[in-house]
Design an enzyme around this catalytic site. Sequence first.
Site, PDB file in Angstrom:
ATOM      1  N   HIS A 552      -7.057  87.386 -13.557  1.00 36.73           N
ATOM      2  CA  HIS A 552      -7.980  86.757 -12.701  1.00 36.73           C
ATOM      3  C   HIS A 552      -6.542  85.822 -11.983  1.00 36.73           C
ATOM      4  O   HIS A 552      -6.349  84.385 -11.385  1.00 36.73           O
ATOM      5  CB  HIS A 552      -8.567  85.397 -13.284  1.00 36.73           C
ATOM      6  CG  HIS A 552     -10.296  85.902 -14.074  1.00 36.73           C
ATOM      7  ND1 HIS A 552     -10.990  84.895 -14.992  1.00 36.73           N
ATOM      8  CD2 HIS A 552      -9.926  87.040 -13.860  1.00 36.73           C
ATOM      9  CE1 HIS A 552     -11.736  85.412 -15.188  1.00 36.73           C
ATOM     10  NE2 HIS A 552     -11.568  87.070 -14.759  1.00 36.73           N
ATOM     11  N   HIS A 596     -14.481  83.275 -12.013  1.00 38.06           N
ATOM     12  CA  HIS A 596     -14.149  84.534 -12.275  1.00 38.06           C
ATOM     13  C   HIS A 596     -13.947  85.037 -10.370  1.00 38.06           C
ATOM     14  O   HIS A 596     -14.558  84.498  -9.889  1.00 38.06           O
ATOM     15  CB  HIS A 596     -14.705  85.409 -12.721  1.00 38.06           C
ATOM     16  CG  HIS A 596     -14.701  85.155 -14.208  1.00 38.06           C
ATOM     17  ND1 HIS A 596     -14.794  86.198 -15.379  1.00 38.06           N
ATOM     18  CD2 HIS A 596     -15.252  83.760 -15.079  1.00 38.06           C
ATOM     19  CE1 HIS A 596     -14.877  85.683 -16.502  1.00 38.06           C
ATOM     20  NE2 HIS A 596     -14.658  83.915 -16.078  1.00 38.06           N
TER      21      HIS A 596
HETATM   22  C1  LIG Z   1      -9.571  94.890 -16.447  1.00 40.32           C
HETATM   23  C2  LIG Z   1     -10.361  93.854 -15.800  1.00 40.32           C
HETATM   24  C3  LIG Z   1     -11.280  93.065 -15.944  1.00 40.32           C
HETATM   25  C4  LIG Z   1     -11.387  91.968 -14.879  1.00 40.32           C
HETATM   26  N1  LIG Z   1     -12.378  91.313 -15.085  1.00 40.32           N
HETATM   27  C5  LIG Z   1     -13.299  90.098 -14.294  1.00 40.32           C
HETATM   28  C6  LIG Z   1     -14.640  89.727 -14.010  1.00 40.32           C
HETATM   29  O1  LIG Z   1     -14.977  90.243 -15.080  1.00 40.32           O
HETATM   30  N2  LIG Z   1     -14.975  89.171 -13.062  1.00 40.32           N
HETATM   31  C7  LIG Z   1     -14.443  88.842 -11.918  1.00 40.32           C
HETATM   32  O2  LIG Z   1     -14.972  88.093 -11.563  1.00 40.32           O
HETATM   33  N3  LIG Z   1     -13.077  89.603 -11.990  1.00 40.32           N
HETATM   34  C8  LIG Z   1     -12.838  90.267 -12.984  1.00 40.32           C
HETATM   35  N4  LIG Z   1     -11.791  90.760 -12.804  1.00 40.32           N
HETATM   36  C9  LIG Z   1     -10.603  89.960 -11.278  1.00 40.32           C
HETATM   37  C10 LIG Z   1     -11.093  91.151 -10.346  1.00 40.32           C
HETATM   38  O3  LIG Z   1     -11.827  92.619 -10.354  1.00 40.32           O
HETATM   39  C11 LIG Z   1     -10.035  90.617  -8.781  1.00 40.32           C
HETATM   40  O4  LIG Z   1     -10.050  89.321  -8.657  1.00 40.32           O
HETATM   41  C12 LIG Z   1     -10.974  90.875  -7.651  1.00 40.32           C
HETATM   42  O5  LIG Z   1     -11.468  92.639  -7.065  1.00 40.32           O
HETATM   43  C13 LIG Z   1      -9.962  90.849  -5.957  1.00 40.32           C
HETATM   44  O6  LIG Z   1     -10.545  91.108  -5.302  1.00 40.32           O
HETATM   45  P1  LIG Z   1      -8.724  91.377  -4.536  1.00 40.32           P
HETATM   46  O7  LIG Z   1     -10.321  91.855  -2.982  1.00 40.32           O
HETATM   47  O8  LIG Z   1      -8.699  90.854  -4.012  1.00 40.32           O
HETATM   48  O9  LIG Z   1      -8.602  92.417  -5.354  1.00 40.32           O
HETATM   49  P2  LIG Z   1      -9.133  94.413  -5.246  1.00 40.32           P
HETATM   50  O10 LIG Z   1     -10.565  94.237  -5.935  1.00 40.32           O
HETATM   51  O11 LIG Z   1      -8.120  94.486  -5.944  1.00 40.32           O
HETATM   52  O12 LIG Z   1      -8.841  95.035  -3.993  1.00 40.32           O
HETATM   53  C14 LIG Z   1      -7.558  95.407  -3.786  1.00 40.32           C
HETATM   54  C15 LIG Z   1      -7.061  96.584  -2.821  1.00 40.32           C
HETATM   55  O13 LIG Z   1      -6.823  96.976  -2.305  1.00 40.32           O
HETATM   56  C16 LIG Z   1      -5.929  97.602  -1.934  1.00 40.32           C
HETATM   57  N5  LIG Z   1      -4.917  98.183  -1.955  1.00 40.32           N
HETATM   58  C17 LIG Z   1      -4.061  97.234  -2.520  1.00 40.32           C
HETATM   59  N6  LIG Z   1      -2.782  97.763  -1.653  1.00 40.32           N
HETATM   60  C18 LIG Z   1      -3.125  97.888  -0.547  1.00 40.32           C
HETATM   61  C19 LIG Z   1      -1.679  99.123   0.456  1.00 40.32           C
HETATM   62  N7  LIG Z   1      -0.143  98.634   0.637  1.00 40.32           N
HETATM   63  N8  LIG Z   1      -2.058 100.472   0.714  1.00 40.32           N
HETATM   64  C20 LIG Z   1      -3.825 100.805   0.894  1.00 40.32           C
HETATM   65  N9  LIG Z   1      -4.242  99.941  -0.184  1.00 40.32           N
HETATM   66  C21 LIG Z   1      -4.295  98.448  -0.341  1.00 40.32           C
HETATM   67  C22 LIG Z   1      -6.247  98.353  -3.487  1.00 40.32           C
HETATM   68  O14 LIG Z   1      -6.136  99.781  -4.219  1.00 40.32           O
HETATM   69  C23 LIG Z   1      -7.306  98.066  -3.877  1.00 40.32           C
HETATM   70  O15 LIG Z   1      -8.666  98.378  -3.676  1.00 40.32           O
HETATM   71  C24 LIG Z   1     -10.792  91.947 -13.912  1.00 40.32           C
HETATM   72  C25 LIG Z   1     -10.316  92.037 -13.251  1.00 40.32           C
HETATM   73  C26 LIG Z   1      -9.366  93.565 -14.063  1.00 40.32           C
HETATM   74  C27 LIG Z   1      -8.536  93.953 -14.048  1.00 40.32           C
END
Ligand SMILES: Cc1cc2nc3c(=O)[nH]c(=O)nc-3n(C[C@H](O)[C@H](O)[C@H](O)COP(=O)(O)OP(=O)(O)OC[C@H]3O[C@@H](n4cnc5c(N)ncnc54)[C@H](O)[C@@H]3O)c2cc1C
Length: 619
Positions: A552, A596
């Site tokens: 997280h 979460h």
């Molecule tokens: C195994 C696991 C279990 C989890 N379980 C839960 C849960 O049950 N409940 C919950 O709420 N959260 C959970 N989480 C956490 C949650 O998924 C993340 O906190 C959330 O998805 C974050 O959203 P975000 O938009 O910040 O990043 P992300 O969803 O990670 O998205 C970032 C995106 O940017 C892309 N990206 C990054 N850098 C670049 C770049 N330089 N160029 C192009 N593209 C790029 C990546 O490929 C990705 O698609 C879990 C995470 C994992 C890994």
Amino acid sequence: MKIIFCFLLLAVFAQAKDVSEETVQYYLKLLQDFMINSTKYEYPTDNRRFFQLINEEAEPIYHGHYDFIIVGAGAGGSVLTNRLTKTGKFKVLVIEAGGREDDFTDVPGFAAFLARSDFNWGYKTIPQKKCCLGFKNKQCNYPRGRAVGGSTVINFMMYVRGNKKDFEKWGSENPGWDYKSVLPYFKKSENSSLRQEDSGYHGHYGPLSVEDCRHYPDATRMFLEAAEQRGRKILDYNGKDQYGYSTLQIMTKEGTRYSASKAFVESTTGRKNLELLDHALGTKILIKNREAYGVEFIRNGKKFKATASKEVIISGGSINSPQILMLSGIGPKEHLEELGIPVVQKLPVGNTLRDHQVYPALIFSTNISPSNETSIEEQIRLYLQGSGVLTSAAGITGLGFESPKLKSKNPHFEVPFASLVLEQATQLYLDLLEMTEENWQALSNNLSGKYVWMAMPFLLHPKSKGTIKLKTKDPLDFPILDSNLYSDENGDDMKEMLAVIEDVFEMSKTPAFQKIDSKYLSDPLPACKNYKHLSSDYWRCAVEQATYPILHAVSTCAMGPKDDENAVVDNKLKVHGIDRLRVVDASVIPFSLAGHPTAVVYMIAEKAADLIRKQYKDL
Ligand SMILES: Cc1cc2nc3c(=O)[nH]c(=O)nc-3n(C[C@H](O)[C@H](O)[C@H](O)COP(=O)(O)OP(=O)(O)OC[C@H]3O[C@@H](n4cnc5c(N)ncnc54)[C@H](O)[C@@H]3O)c2cc1C
Ligand SMILES: *[C@@H]1O[C@H](CO)[C@@H](O)[C@H](O)[C@H]1NC(C)=O
Ligand SMILES: *[C@@H]1O[C@H](CO)[C@@H](O)[C@H](O)[C@H]1NC(C)=O
Ligand SMILES: *[C@@H]1O[C@H](CO)[C@@H](O)[C@H](O)[C@H]1NC(C)=O
Ligand SMILES: *[C@@H]1O[C@H](CO)[C@@H](O)[C@H](O)[C@H]1NC(C)=O
């Protein structure tokens, strides 16, 4: 007559949800293929497996001009992709490093497998001092989703927003982020169908499906009974009050994963003002006169450049957003200078990495018969009908919020609850957590073939914090992750975790859990053998062995006012000191919440979309 007959036939199919043997075999084959891939899988140590420049010296190819460029189509980026292209007023480019989800990622029960796949960036922390000592090389494995949909394509789908008190604190420093202001944005995304839901707290017209976990084994019933026997409430933890227990609210639709891609991106297909490039790695934000005007990216071995007349929005997540900011000269001055990156704006990017620390090694035996749960064909058949263990991630079906010996409205720890046949947990421990074989042996020796339950308690507001730094100024290198759990000066996090473990043992002694003959049968972890088994010295040792950052990650580009020395973005998500640049993802969450991150990131991005559309007169 024919028409009526067809109609009847359809109705029968809809009701019985007959699953053809062919479909079952298709999923079985997917699983077998995946397992073969998985055994051959090696974790990458940098980005070169997917992105290599054919000619390093070549000038970037000009790709085009847009109103907005979004880097990253994860939880945050997907919402923006949808909302900013809705009316057709803006021309938007989205750059996403990964590809598309598939039938395999859709199965919640396969979530733990996905760490060993190309859907994961493949990060690990540096070797740790006080956590993850019992995992491979003392490193914490740190999966991040790389796909349209981001980490929501590989995560555990638990829908937990956080506590009202968290948002009051967030809003007290950042106008517009108090509970009353953010609640409408939680509801905007959501289409919930829950048995027990507090009225006024849930949305029913948004694109994101939230439902009660379809898997409801006897053990879950025991978990809730045990909570009641201890005087806890059964409640809607995303509702009026959070302090209590519940079945899991999960981001699935009839038991199938409902990722950010499904909820927000699929419906944008065909929008002419949107260009979504997958398999494209954003490498640098172009900045001139303290203003962002475009990005550079790598795709198909070539370097490209695109420009934006309005804004560049970074949604790369808590690990990658700080990386790309630092690569572009926005970050801690000394660190950037050390690596030879010209400093554009001095900011504490990556200085604070917050996480929830979890002790995932409390496994209890039961006398529940493992019955036919173990036949994978039967599990797949049930999944296709929208039930069974595969509609849950790692058997997680319930959760509760607690604060030991402290009467606080804002709970101190959360206990996710899972139950399954022990063997079904091996992917979680060995592939995802990367626990060493000898530790897994010690935990599971006496439990093989048994139906077990696991409590995975984690601290909601730990004091210790880690960092994200760059290894080099090359965007193809991974950043350096340091979770640094239990590093707080007074050892409060450790004290709290010990109390938490005690609490789980108390729970295991309730009549409900005794009715199923719950017993803790694990052998001591090898590194802790010299302590009296289950003594507090033993637990202190075990906690350092098996505590894991629960994935997280937040706060690496934290929100805060200009004079806050920890702040990277302001309350409109704009990077301090640089115009036309925002960060919209989990990295802006200012501190660990009693929730979460996914639900919170959806809320942040919904709010960001409104702020942006208002500013540029699309609303
Ligand atoms: C195994 C696991 C279990 C989890 N379980 C839960 C849960 O049950 N409940 C919950 O709420 N959260 C959970 N989480 C956490 C949650 O998924 C993340 O906190 C959330 O998805 C974050 O959203 P975000 O938009 O910040 O990043 P992300 O969803 O990670 O998205 C970032 C995106 O940017 C892309 N990206 C990054 N850098 C670049 C770049 N330089 N160029 C192009 N593209 C790029 C990546 O490929 C990705 O698609 C879990 C995470 C994992 C890994
Ligand atoms: C296994 O790997 C191959 C080759 O990389 C790939 O084409 C296939 O889709 C993978 N299968 C699964 C189920 O992941
Ligand atoms: C919300 O979900 C229900 C149940 O799955 C569905 O019938 C309904 O069409 C959905 N509403 C929207 C707006 O998607
Ligand atoms: C599995 O168990 C359930 C109930 O315990 C039973 O209805 C079902 O027929 C069993 N399935 C198989 C394949 O044995
Ligand atoms: C677990 O099994 C070991 C043998 O591996 C045995 O020595 C030990 O007593 C068992 N522990 C419990 C609590 O039953």
